[in-house]
Write a protein that holds these residues in place. Structure first.
Motif, PDB file in Angstrom:
ATOM      1  N   LEU A  11     -60.686  -3.915   0.590  1.00 30.46           N
ATOM      2  CA  LEU A  11     -60.277  -5.085   1.356  1.00 30.46           C
ATOM      3  C   LEU A  11     -59.480  -5.990   0.427  1.00 30.46           C
ATOM      4  N   HIS A  12     -58.230  -6.239   0.795  1.00 37.02           N
ATOM      5  CA  HIS A  12     -57.342  -7.047  -0.037  1.00 37.02           C
ATOM      6  C   HIS A  12     -57.410  -8.504   0.400  1.00 37.02           C
ATOM      7  N   LEU A  13     -57.572  -9.398  -0.555  1.00 33.24           N
ATOM      8  CA  LEU A  13     -57.562 -10.837  -0.310  1.00 33.24           C
ATOM      9  C   LEU A  13     -56.478 -11.460  -1.170  1.00 33.24           C
ATOM     10  N   LEU A  14     -55.449 -12.008  -0.517  1.00 40.25           N
ATOM     11  CA  LEU A  14     -54.370 -12.705  -1.208  1.00 40.25           C
ATOM     12  C   LEU A  14     -54.542 -14.195  -0.967  1.00 40.25           C
ATOM     13  N   VAL A  15     -54.500 -14.974  -2.038  1.00 37.79           N
ATOM     14  CA  VAL A  15     -54.725 -16.413  -1.939  1.00 37.79           C
ATOM     15  C   VAL A  15     -53.634 -17.141  -2.704  1.00 37.79           C
ATOM     16  N   ARG A  16     -53.132 -18.214  -2.096  1.00 34.72           N
ATOM     17  CA  ARG A  16     -52.203 -19.132  -2.771  1.00 34.72           C
ATOM     18  C   ARG A  16     -52.813 -20.531  -2.733  1.00 34.72           C
ATOM     19  N   VAL A  17     -52.892 -21.165  -3.894  1.00 38.58           N
ATOM     20  CA  VAL A  17     -53.503 -22.481  -4.013  1.00 38.58           C
ATOM     21  C   VAL A  17     -52.730 -23.293  -5.049  1.00 38.58           C
ATOM     22  N   PRO A  18     -52.628 -24.614  -4.885  1.00 39.55           N
ATOM     23  CA  PRO A  18     -51.953 -25.425  -5.916  1.00 39.55           C
ATOM     24  C   PRO A  18     -52.689 -25.325  -7.250  1.00 39.55           C
ATOM     25  N   ARG A  22     -62.591  -7.269  -7.614  1.00 42.21           N
ATOM     26  CA  ARG A  22     -61.787  -6.994  -8.807  1.00 42.21           C
ATOM     27  C   ARG A  22     -60.547  -7.875  -8.757  1.00 42.21           C
ATOM     28  N   LEU A  23     -60.329  -8.631  -9.822  1.00 50.24           N
ATOM     29  CA  LEU A  23     -59.154  -9.497  -9.894  1.00 50.24           C
ATOM     30  C   LEU A  23     -57.954  -8.659 -10.317  1.00 50.24           C
ATOM     31  N   VAL A  24     -57.068  -8.395  -9.361  1.00 51.96           N
ATOM     32  CA  VAL A  24     -55.908  -7.553  -9.637  1.00 51.96           C
ATOM     33  C   VAL A  24     -54.838  -8.334 -10.378  1.00 51.96           C
ATOM     34  N   ASP A  25     -54.566  -9.539  -9.935  1.00 48.92           N
ATOM     35  CA  ASP A  25     -53.510 -10.331 -10.573  1.00 48.92           C
ATOM     36  C   ASP A  25     -53.708 -11.805 -10.248  1.00 48.92           C
ATOM     37  N   ALA A  26     -53.270 -12.640 -11.179  1.00 48.77           N
ATOM     38  CA  ALA A  26     -53.223 -14.090 -10.988  1.00 48.77           C
ATOM     39  C   ALA A  26     -51.995 -14.581 -11.720  1.00 48.77           C
ATOM     40  N   ARG A  27     -51.079 -15.202 -11.002  1.00 50.97           N
ATOM     41  CA  ARG A  27     -49.816 -15.603 -11.609  1.00 50.97           C
ATOM     42  C   ARG A  27     -49.325 -16.933 -11.075  1.00 50.97           C
ATOM     43  N   VAL A  28     -48.486 -17.591 -11.859  1.00 50.96           N
ATOM     44  CA  VAL A  28     -47.890 -18.866 -11.481  1.00 50.96           C
ATOM     45  C   VAL A  28     -46.676 -18.611 -10.605  1.00 50.96           C
ATOM     46  N   THR A  29     -46.522 -19.432  -9.576  1.00 55.77           N
ATOM     47  CA  THR A  29     -45.406 -19.316  -8.647  1.00 55.77           C
ATOM     48  C   THR A  29     -44.785 -20.687  -8.431  1.00 55.77           C
ATOM     49  N   LEU A  30     -43.484 -20.708  -8.253  1.00 52.57           N
ATOM     50  CA  LEU A  30     -42.782 -21.962  -7.993  1.00 52.57           C
ATOM     51  C   LEU A  30     -43.136 -22.500  -6.611  1.00 52.57           C
ATOM     52  N   PRO A  31     -43.208 -23.818  -6.449  1.00 57.04           N
ATOM     53  CA  PRO A  31     -43.531 -24.385  -5.128  1.00 57.04           C
ATOM     54  C   PRO A  31     -42.473 -24.094  -4.066  1.00 57.04           C
ATOM     55  N   SER A  32     -41.273 -23.699  -4.485  1.00 53.24           N
ATOM     56  CA  SER A  32     -40.208 -23.376  -3.528  1.00 53.24           C
ATOM     57  C   SER A  32     -40.323 -21.952  -2.983  1.00 53.24           C
ATOM     58  N   ASP A  33     -41.241 -21.162  -3.519  1.00 47.89           N
ATOM     59  CA  ASP A  33     -41.382 -19.764  -3.093  1.00 47.89           C
ATOM     60  C   ASP A  33     -41.919 -19.696  -1.659  1.00 47.89           C
ATOM     61  N   ARG A  34     -41.351 -18.806  -0.848  1.00 46.58           N
ATOM     62  CA  ARG A  34     -41.729 -18.665   0.563  1.00 46.58           C
ATOM     63  C   ARG A  34     -42.300 -17.286   0.878  1.00 46.58           C
ATOM     64  N   SER A  35     -42.782 -16.576  -0.115  1.00 49.94           N
ATOM     65  CA  SER A  35     -43.224 -15.205   0.108  1.00 49.94           C
ATOM     66  C   SER A  35     -44.512 -15.113   0.914  1.00 49.94           C
ATOM     67  N   PHE A  36     -45.294 -16.190   1.019  1.00 48.90           N
ATOM     68  CA  PHE A  36     -46.532 -16.135   1.791  1.00 48.90           C
ATOM     69  C   PHE A  36     -46.287 -16.341   3.281  1.00 48.90           C
ATOM     70  N   GLY A  37     -45.060 -16.146   3.717  1.00 49.51           N
ATOM     71  CA  GLY A  37     -44.774 -16.173   5.144  1.00 49.51           C
ATOM     72  C   GLY A  37     -45.339 -14.965   5.868  1.00 49.51           C
ATOM     73  N   SER A  66     -48.941 -28.946 -13.329  1.00 46.59           N
ATOM     74  CA  SER A  66     -49.558 -29.550 -12.154  1.00 46.59           C
ATOM     75  C   SER A  66     -48.690 -29.457 -10.904  1.00 46.59           C
ATOM     76  N   GLN A  67     -47.440 -29.007 -11.044  1.00 48.49           N
ATOM     77  CA  GLN A  67     -46.534 -28.925  -9.898  1.00 48.49           C
ATOM     78  C   GLN A  67     -46.379 -27.498  -9.369  1.00 48.49           C
ATOM     79  N   GLN A  68     -47.073 -26.542  -9.960  1.00 49.40           N
ATOM     80  CA  GLN A  68     -46.862 -25.140  -9.604  1.00 49.40           C
ATOM     81  C   GLN A  68     -47.989 -24.623  -8.705  1.00 49.40           C
ATOM     82  N   LEU A  69     -47.805 -23.394  -8.222  1.00 52.29           N
ATOM     83  CA  LEU A  69     -48.791 -22.723  -7.378  1.00 52.29           C
ATOM     84  C   LEU A  69     -49.420 -21.564  -8.142  1.00 52.29           C
ATOM     85  N   LEU A  70     -50.631 -21.208  -7.714  1.00 53.53           N
ATOM     86  CA  LEU A  70     -51.317 -20.052  -8.289  1.00 53.53           C
ATOM     87  C   LEU A  70     -51.504 -19.015  -7.190  1.00 53.53           C
TER      88      LEU A  70
END
Length: 331
Positions: free
Chosen positions: A51-58, A109-124, A147-151
């Motif tokens: 079961l895949h869980l994708l999360v985006r959080v500030p 299992r934590l597959v990946d955790a990375r920083v993303t720009l706030p302008s990114d729209r991939s979670f559409g 403090s301005q980026q996304l995780l």
């Protein structure tokens, strides 16, 4: 004279140290302030035995985690991986409970955790979000204020079957003062189910069967009535003059039918969406209580009380729908 100079030096030294200490405390407090509004986006997709869980959080919601910095507060992407994975485990994995049937799934299992720009729209969409997490990372040389980026995080949970009944209890209310979560569940071969809730919604059944949904709304109905003194006061005024069982049953049935009509109409989007409508309903509910109280004093005729119950029941049904509007998505 020498003594006065010495005391003056000591005084200035104490003042300077106090100011420096207060400044350091203020900077430390600012660095760990609880953000006001936090928006979390998540996808849940069972596939095969995972079961895949994708999360985006500030990233600003990841407090009590030492993020490596460089220069004037830039995020050191080259050394941030361990801190990001620690933040994802501490704030997300440890606070999200997923169940397969009635069994709680093991730690993911934590597959990946990375920083993303706030302008990114991939979670559409799920496909775009997954492709983004599997794609290249941001260059380590980028100058980004942390403090301005996304995780963005990807977790994998072991499951027995992708067609099991899944539920989730996201305890993410500590991420901010006001936490809004948009969660999308992608069952195999089915339509996407979207949920939006605030704070801790309790256990959410991601694809509920009708008995589970019905039981949840029965519980919500009882809680709303018990916590709504306006409904209880109206019902009390409605039944006070009734002395026999049959008139009481007729009035109760009339009120219930009318209540259900407007509640169902509101659930299917037939209620007015204008901003003036909820305040009008609240006013009419108050008028209904006052009217029934006055009629109980000046009149003893209960032959038409079922008509009053039906008319005011329509009004109270809309009021009930406002309280349950957020929960209708869980049906």
């Amino acid at each position: 004279m020498q003594r006065s100079v010495s005391w003056g030096v000591v005084y200035r030294l104490i003042v300077s140290l106090s100011a420096a200490l207060l400044g350091a405390l203020a900077c430390g407090a600012a660095a760990h302030d609880v953000p006001d509004d936090v928006k979390v986006q998540a996808f849940v997709k069972p596939a095969g035995d995972q079961l895949h869980l994708l999360v985006r959080v500030p990233l600003s919601a990841m407090r009590e985690v030492d993020v490596p910095l460089r220069g004037p507060g830039y995020l050191d992407l080259g050394r941030a991986d361990a801190a990001l994975r620690n933040a994802a485990t501490l704030w997300l994995a440890n606070n999200i409970e997923i169940r397969e049937g009635e069994k709680r799934l093991a730690s993911p299992r934590l597959v990946d955790a990375r920083v993303t720009l706030p302008s990114d729209r991939s979670f559409g969409s799920y496909e775009e979000a997954l492709a983004h997490l599997e794609g290249p990372r941001l260059p380590a040389s980028m100058d980004l204020f942390w403090s301005q980026q996304l995780l963005d995080v990807l977790f994998d949970y072991p499951i027995a079957s992708e067609r099991s009944d899944f539920s989730i209890h996201p305890k993410l209310e500590r991420l901010g003062l006001r936490v809004t979560t948009v969660l999308r569940f992608l069952p195999p071969g089915g339509a996407v189910r979207a949920y939006e809730y605030h704070g801790d919604p309790g256990l959410i059944r991601l694809d509920p069967r009708w008995p589970q949904a019905a039981l949840q709304f029965v519980k919500l109905g009882f809680l709303h009535i018990l916590q709504g003194p306006d409904h209880l006061l109206f019902l009390l005024c409605l039944v006070i003059p009734l002395r026999r069982l049959w008139p009481l049953a007729v009035v109760a049935t009339s009120f219930t039918i009318a209540h259900s009509i407007t509640l169902i109409a509101s659930a299917f989007g037939f209620a007015p969406a204008a901003l003036w409508f909820p305040p009008l309903i609240e006013l009419l509910i108050a008028v209904s209580i006052l009217y029934m109280a006055v009629e109980n004093v000046i009149s003893s005729d209960v032959s038409r009380r079922w008509m009053l119950a039906f008319g005011f029941g329509l009004v109270h049904g809309f009021g009930f729908s406002f309280a349950l509007r957020e929960n209708l998505q869980f049906a």
